[in-house]
Write an enzyme that holds these catalytic residues in place. Sequence first.
Site, PDB file in Angstrom:
ATOM      1  CG  HIS A 432     -10.758  10.595  58.993  1.00 19.69           C
ATOM      2  ND1 HIS A 432     -11.732  10.986  58.100  1.00 19.69           N
ATOM      3  CD2 HIS A 432      -9.650  11.314  58.686  1.00 19.69           C
ATOM      4  CE1 HIS A 432     -11.224  11.893  57.279  1.00 19.69           C
ATOM      5  NE2 HIS A 432      -9.961  12.119  57.622  1.00 19.69           N
ATOM      6  CD  GLU A 433      -6.511  11.273  60.576  1.00 22.70           C
ATOM      7  OE1 GLU A 433      -5.915  11.098  59.496  1.00 22.70           O
ATOM      8  OE2 GLU A 433      -7.173  12.294  60.816  1.00 22.70           O
ATOM      9  CG  HIS A 436      -6.292   9.656  55.386  1.00 26.51           C
ATOM     10  ND1 HIS A 436      -6.991  10.059  54.276  1.00 26.51           N
ATOM     11  CD2 HIS A 436      -6.617  10.545  56.370  1.00 26.51           C
ATOM     12  CE1 HIS A 436      -7.707  11.136  54.563  1.00 26.51           C
ATOM     13  NE2 HIS A 436      -7.504  11.448  55.827  1.00 26.51           N
ATOM     14  CG  HIS A 442     -10.547  14.278  53.640  1.00 29.13           C
ATOM     15  ND1 HIS A 442      -9.728  15.373  53.783  1.00 29.13           N
ATOM     16  CD2 HIS A 442     -10.213  13.463  54.669  1.00 29.13           C
ATOM     17  CE1 HIS A 442      -8.949  15.236  54.839  1.00 29.13           C
ATOM     18  NE2 HIS A 442      -9.229  14.074  55.393  1.00 29.13           N
TER      19      HIS A 442
END
Length: 1002
Positions: A432-433, A436, A442
């Site tokens: 997820h990170e 980014h 999101h």
Amino acid sequence: MVVRYSLLMKVSFAILIFLVGCNENATSSNDQYLTDPDISEQTKKPSRPIIDEKNKGVTDTSVTIEWDKIECEKNFSHYNVIVYRKDRIEDVITIRTRNNSVFIDDLKPNSQYSIDVSSCLHSACSESAKIEFITLNEIDYYHTTEIEKNVYGSLEGEVRFVQTHVISPEGRKNEPEIITGRDALILFKPSIKNSSSILMKIYSEDGLTSKVVMKSPSMLPKTDQPIDIDENNKVVSYSNSYWSAEIPWNKMKSGMSLHFEDENGNLGIIESERIKFSAPSELIIQNIDLGMLYKPRGRNIVIKELERTAVDYFQKVPVSKLIFSDYTPIHFEKITLPNGSVYTEKSADIGGWHQGDMREAVGKALVSTGINNANLGIVASSGYSQQYNRLTNHITAHTNIGYYNNGVVVHGGSGGGGIVTLENTLHNEWSHELGHNYGLGHYVAGGTSHGPDTSWGWDGYYKRFIANFDWKRSPQSNIRPDNQEVVKPFMDKYTYLWDAMSGGYDHQNGIISRYTLHHPYVARIIQDWLKNGAVVINNDYMVWDELKNIYVYKGTNFKVPIKKGVPVVTILGVYDPDKINPSQLYPPTYSNYGNIFDLEKPRSESSLKGWQYVKDVNYLDRVNTHWHTMLVNRKEEKICRFSYLSPKGKKFEFLGYEDIENKICTGSRSIHYLEDGKKNPIESKYNDYFLLSIDGDGEISYVPDSTIGESKICSLKMSGTVYGAGFIKGNSCRQIDGVFMNGFQWAFTLNQSGVNSTYTWSNECVLKIKDKDNNIESISIPNYRIEKNQSNKIHLNISREKPIIDINVYCGEHELTSIKVSDNPDIKLLKGPIIVGQEHGYTSYEPKLPSGWFKHYDNFEPKNEINHELGKMRVNDNDEYICRFNFSDSDREMKFVGYVSQLSESKYICTGGSEIYYKKNDINIELSSKENDFEWLSVRDKNLIGSKIEFDNNKTLCVLDNRSFYGAGYLDENNRCTQDRQIHWSNGKQWLFSTYKTMTYH
């Protein structure tokens, strides 16, 4: 020839290795009577075939078997293959073939079959070799999918490319494009299922490059489904209708076309125009563990298992090459923030997972941004800046813990701008990170859930498909946050996965992957971001040209490294050129993968300082010194000063510009001194004046005359014909009364545009690095605050060729900070770089040790390059190697599993430590092997991936994973982790636990 005894069954036989027939002149060395002319032709029998169990492939509806081929026996005729179902003897298939393999389709699922194979001469056949098998009771994920025809000809059908995802070749917007320079699995499904063998030919723009015999559908690679399947679920396969073959990375490039030929000469072609290639992107991820006023946690799994995690993440990100590298950990025992705050015990701020002044200023700004900048040749930036100077795909991930006013806080959960802050470097937090950083927010597209119309993933190392649903989670529908889409579970059994940016999953799904499989639409966004990154080729930055499908030169102001991907020392610190805030250098951190640059050297080493009499300035001084200038008729000219004496004896210091051709200091014809109504030109004698260097200390001043006294200098920066320099008096920049320009007294108000009223010496700042041989390298760093309200930070790489012992920061003559550097033992623990893909393949992860338990042998050392293969357990907050030895108490012998303790160099024992002992007759006996007399545990085995590791004699190994207790044992009949009943913990109780973890091969 095939004879069918059942109309319900359809047969096709496969040539897995194309044969062109035997040479009739050859004889068999294994069959002596074939060469004996006296033996009757009627008595000759060929060799009995030997069936290769390893090359057997079984699905729910098909089987492939292979046997050793007859090496051109004289008079060889054919093989007889008889297939029958055990519960229906009348369903018999007879196959006559000259090929040493057979592919049989349209079998009944979950049924037992037998196959007999014999080899025949023209006169007789050998005894039969027999093999039995049971067709699987499995679900084919794509068994109902219609063909999307993209292969044309007499063998038309569908081809798909498999890299990170199973994708179409033409390049769709909702899925990744084919990655140039990355291995691929090719799937081919003929429109009509009547082929028994298929040969794939690979063509480039230069013609045929290679031929590959495709594997039959029953040999399609397996999935990542867990081995311990729930009794309510079936085995799930990707498909039972695709033929497959692999293409190596160096053939995967634009201009490639594929030809498919079957045994009947039918040909299908997909032309190069229908195969869309994307960039061979590269990605570099640096990894570091930090502790701020607190010791680093030492739980960064990426760093601990760099080889495994690099290979795992490579399967999830659409790149051609992935580089994982590690830095030595940093313990910040004292911290100086860019605002001047100094912490020695704890931060004054309140810390949290997402908050804390040290989290922002140290972890993100100084370390992650600093390492990124250092690898671009940027030596300094404003202290709090987290600006991502993105040129290459270079990201720095850190784990971080800090001591705050509210206690010890673990940071995590953020990413973007080349920075990743993590608590857990596995599972969805990592995916997820990192997402980014690829420009993802999101809930991409309102929330992306996998579904029946999204593709599966692929693991190129383990050669297994990665399912797009959760293998263990209870079935439920996925509902997007906007309630616009509902995705029902597959077969009402398996819940589809969410993309990493829409929740993902925080567990290992399946037997392979510990990172999230991206939705193909999201993976395409990632790919588009990555392909814009530059790479260094032949000492230039290059970017991918999608029209030309080649790398082209990229113009940039960034420095090009003189050495790429080499061992480096990275120097980090904070300094204030204004000498208001305190400055601090931190202990250097080290990596085996970084870039070295030809950094700017200080001017002060060869530059003159202050006012310099022109007769003392030689040619080299002129070249090496930076001089103050002013604008004269739109041209920068050097400022000069000389003593002027008027015709009537008026004496003053005049500031003009240097006329280098005539070697005078002058005000030119436009500026004159008016005395008794007469205009007197102002110029020096030949070669008799002073020049003004930029370098020095403090503000720049001079004495116009004795009545005015020392004054700061000023000058004009106007684009017209007005120019000159003078001194500041009151609110004006002026010259001595009587100095005129264009008929007016030379005087200008300070607040008007074009008046430069701030002249200071440059006060040059320098970073000095001394190595063990007392050689000093000086590097220029900014001599001004990059942002007015904060100190600067330092970040630069130097070579590790010679150990350094001292680092100092100077601004002018002032030392701002210094640090003595000692040897760092953590350098020896560095594992990186781990490079995956292209010519490197997966070589860094290939096992070097035997699988399972193995005896200690002479000169064996658990070195960095193999320690990821060894099983470990937690003992008092440390990861220790698992071991096993035979323990005897004179009455009985047993296996004991403990951990390895090193006595000295090359000397080890297997022990239970101070807390675990053997109890006999109320006597506690230490559990310890003889020196170097025990077994180590290797947990690497591709073929056993996902299988539980045994303790001994079919007992499953279990390991404790908590802070209060340690140890390893086996699962008893009540699923408790235990060892022999006489093995106890130090509290006197039997070593028996209900909370544990099992270990599997990977």
